[in-house]
Design a protein around this motif. Sequence first.
Motif, mmCIF file in Angstrom:
data_model
loop_
_atom_site.group_PDB
_atom_site.id
_atom_site.type_symbol
_atom_site.label_atom_id
_atom_site.label_comp_id
_atom_site.label_asym_id
_atom_site.label_seq_id
_atom_site.Cartn_x
_atom_site.Cartn_y
_atom_site.Cartn_z
ATOM 1 N N ILE A 171 2.275 5.172 -7.588
ATOM 2 C CA ILE A 171 1.249 4.998 -8.635
ATOM 3 C C ILE A 171 0.332 6.224 -8.571
ATOM 4 N N LYS A 172 0.712 7.239 -9.309
ATOM 5 C CA LYS A 172 -0.039 8.498 -9.334
ATOM 6 C C LYS A 172 -0.925 8.555 -10.575
ATOM 7 N N VAL A 182 5.909 2.551 -14.533
ATOM 8 C CA VAL A 182 6.375 1.967 -13.262
ATOM 9 C C VAL A 182 6.009 0.487 -13.214
ATOM 10 N N THR A 183 6.912 -0.278 -12.642
ATOM 11 C CA THR A 183 6.647 -1.693 -12.354
ATOM 12 C C THR A 183 6.842 -1.916 -10.866
ATOM 13 N N ILE A 184 5.894 -2.595 -10.242
ATOM 14 C CA ILE A 184 6.015 -2.933 -8.817
ATOM 15 C C ILE A 184 6.026 -4.454 -8.694
ATOM 16 N N TRP A 244 0.839 -1.214 0.000
ATOM 17 C CA TRP A 244 0.000 0.000 0.000
ATOM 18 C C TRP A 244 0.864 1.249 0.000
ATOM 19 N N THR A 245 1.955 1.209 0.779
ATOM 20 C CA THR A 245 2.854 2.371 0.828
ATOM 21 C C THR A 245 3.451 2.640 -0.553
ATOM 22 N N ALA A 246 3.877 1.582 -1.201
ATOM 23 C CA ALA A 246 4.494 1.737 -2.531
ATOM 24 C C ALA A 246 3.498 2.281 -3.541
ATOM 25 N N VAL A 247 2.277 1.767 -3.516
ATOM 26 C CA VAL A 247 1.263 2.250 -4.470
ATOM 27 C C VAL A 247 0.926 3.708 -4.181
#
Length: 276
Positions: free
Chosen positions: A33-34, A97-99, A26-29
């Motif tokens: 991810i804007k 972006v890739t997560i 969740w933190t990364a998104v």
Amino acid sequence: MASLSSNIVDPAPLSGIEGAKRLAAWTAVDRHIKPEHKIIGIGSGSTVPYVVERIVAQGKEVNKDRVFLPTGFQSKELIVKGGLTLADIDQYTELDVTIDGADEVDPELNCIKGGGACQLREKVLAEAAETFIVVADYRKNSHLLGTAWKQGVPIEVSPFAYAPLLNALLSPNKLGAKSAKLRMSPSGGKAGPVVTDNGNFVIDAVFSESEYKNPKEILVKLKLVTGVVEVGLFCGMAKVAYFGNEDGSVTALFASGRTELIGKSEEILPAKAQEN
Ligand SMILES: O=C(CO)[C@H](O)[C@H](O)COP(=O)(O)O
């Protein structure tokens, strides 16, 4: 399974490892991810479902203009079941972006990946992205590769070449791995070796502590061997890794070596599905 977007609600609080995975995801998104990010790579493993749920929770309005590229069958299913638009690397050769998850990460953000045998497609999407982000639980935050993840470096290999490759890996005067094993399907599954989404085999090779101190050297050495398709060492690729911690905090480790401790989980509130 109903589309996540149709009935997402504040999910029940999670604790332990699953809670840590969710916090990292969740933190990364939330940070990477804007709305302006339209072409997004989705990794594989058990942490990325929390990435997808958080993206879905951003709402249909922002997601309707986005496309999502998978790194394997599981990743594709997450995108489809999340009601997100699936796309292919043939159409979008450059991503915003890739997560993705990781099996282990060292302080220089070198990652062992391929625990789920998806490292080839994962590395293609990581490399094609402007920004590559890693999400994991605290178990993966390691001072040296090979200390937490003891299964070895996953090496995707051509089935035709696996036997001589195993031999070379185990030969002290050749590749000199401490151990190397062809990854077999789990009992009760398909008899025989694991076959990747690309029709290849996986050899898991364990190296010495001194070799793990220079994972890039292992990577280059293996990539030059005939029959090796891709190596589950991601060196110098991630911009930042987020580790969910047992106490509900999140540790961000940056490629620069800087770390940031992000507060308790109450500061990372479940996203309300946007009214659409
Ligand atoms: O590289 C991978 C699959 O090939 C995964 O990203 C990695 O194994 C981490 O998985 P998890 O999030 O379940 O710990």
